[in-house]
Design a protein around this motif. Sequence first.
Motif, short mmCIF file in Angstrom:
data_model
loop_
_atom_site.label_atom_id
_atom_site.label_comp_id
_atom_site.label_asym_id
_atom_site.label_seq_id
_atom_site.Cartn_x
_atom_site.Cartn_y
_atom_site.Cartn_z
N THR A 135 -0.67 4.97 -0.86
CA THR A 135 -1.87 5.06 -0.03
C THR A 135 -1.58 5.88 1.22
O THR A 135 -0.57 5.65 1.90
CB THR A 135 -2.34 3.64 0.38
N GLU A 136 -2.48 6.84 1.51
CA GLU A 136 -2.24 7.76 2.62
C GLU A 136 -2.20 7.03 3.97
O GLU A 136 -1.35 7.29 4.81
CB GLU A 136 -3.33 8.83 2.64
N ASP A 137 -3.16 6.13 4.18
CA ASP A 137 -3.21 5.34 5.42
C ASP A 137 -3.11 3.87 5.03
O ASP A 137 -4.14 3.20 4.83
CB ASP A 137 -4.50 5.62 6.18
N PRO A 138 -1.92 3.32 4.91
CA PRO A 138 -1.76 1.96 4.36
C PRO A 138 -2.35 0.85 5.23
O PRO A 138 -2.66 -0.23 4.72
CB PRO A 138 -0.24 1.81 4.24
N LYS A 193 -5.26 0.93 6.78
CA LYS A 193 -6.72 0.87 6.64
C LYS A 193 -7.19 -0.17 5.60
O LYS A 193 -8.01 -1.03 5.93
CB LYS A 193 -7.25 2.26 6.29
N PRO A 194 -6.70 -0.13 4.36
CA PRO A 194 -7.16 -1.13 3.39
C PRO A 194 -6.74 -2.55 3.73
O PRO A 194 -7.45 -3.51 3.42
CB PRO A 194 -6.54 -0.66 2.07
N GLU A 204 0.83 -1.21 0.00
CA GLU A 204 0.00 0.00 0.00
C GLU A 204 0.86 1.26 0.00
O GLU A 204 0.53 2.25 -0.66
CB GLU A 204 -0.95 0.00 1.20
N ARG A 205 1.97 1.21 0.72
CA ARG A 205 2.88 2.38 0.74
C ARG A 205 3.46 2.60 -0.65
O ARG A 205 3.63 3.75 -1.08
CB ARG A 205 4.00 2.14 1.75
N LYS A 207 2.06 2.03 -3.36
CA LYS A 207 1.01 2.64 -4.20
C LYS A 207 0.73 4.09 -3.81
O LYS A 207 -0.05 4.77 -4.46
CB LYS A 207 -0.30 1.83 -4.07
#
Length: 354
Positions: A106-109, A111-112, A101-102, A104
């Motif tokens: 993603t602001e808050d990795p 969470k997803p 996620e990082r 990509k």
Amino acid sequence: MSKSMAEVYAERVASGALMQDDVQLAAIPQFDRIRDELNQPVKRGFFRKAPPPPKGLYLWGGVGRGKSMLMDMFVETLDVPARRVHFHAFMQEIQSGVHAEREKGTEDPIKPVAKAVSDAVKVLAFDEMQITDIADAMIVGRLFEQLFAAGCVVVTTSNRIPDDLYKDGLNRQLFLPFIALLKEQMVVHELVSAKDYRQDRLQGAQSYFSPANEASRAAIESIWQDLSGGKEGTLTLTVKGREVELPRFANGVARVSFFDLCGKPLGPADYLKLAETVRVLILENVPQLGRSNFNEAKRFVTLIDALYEAGTKLIVTAAAEPEFLYLEGTGAFEFERTASRLREMQSETWGNDA
């Protein structure tokens, strides 16, 4: 609806598959409490709020008391999506997901990653919760907050009381809210028993097999089937950004070859992580040691030191008895201490306090 855990336990005692243990019996109502609440039909309506999920369970106690067996039985009796996984393996998956996620952006990795877990299962059943890695310690609080908020029920076993998790760890004060969260969301139940079933199965049993022939392999296979319960997977240890794979792992028991651990460029940190993670190590095919495999022999010495200091139970197949494993070459004299430790680790009482 599937049978309750109390019913399944009683059936297995009656069939002789289990020996009744009053301490285990005392823990079963906690599992059935969760099962019964999860099985309650949800009354639906426009203004109705979903009922809060049941409190989870943190089952802790000494090694070999039957914690993992009880949790396996609990998962078998559930009628909702559940996943049973070793805590260490789960956290490795989470770390990989967060990293992806990082990448990509993603602001808050977290969470997803947490959402993917909570969307897939209603119950997470963890074996052997222990936190020794600072990377795990720094994300586990946020992760569990999200899982609990999504209605996930967590059941876990551990050898430690919650207050001793990540004990003496770096920046432990940042970890303390996670301990408070566990105690708020889970019932903490100690399995107090003087009986160590895993140790009983090994009590008086041979733990060093030489030479490593067909008879030794058959004996090891029998021990493995008994300790693993016929279920196995792999476990990958992450040490300083590197991965060390244990190809066969179940119930805190790892089964590896000499080459897996000593034929590769591993060092003290890898062996310490291994000793922290596994309760029993089955090490197969230790060869004759000497000049021709000096580096492998040095790693073997380091491995035995780490296992010895951790009190890990060791089961070995080897080309020769400990005193005759390393007869010539540089290091033969120093190996005498390793041979002595290998002998001590064969005693019936070895690993009782691990």
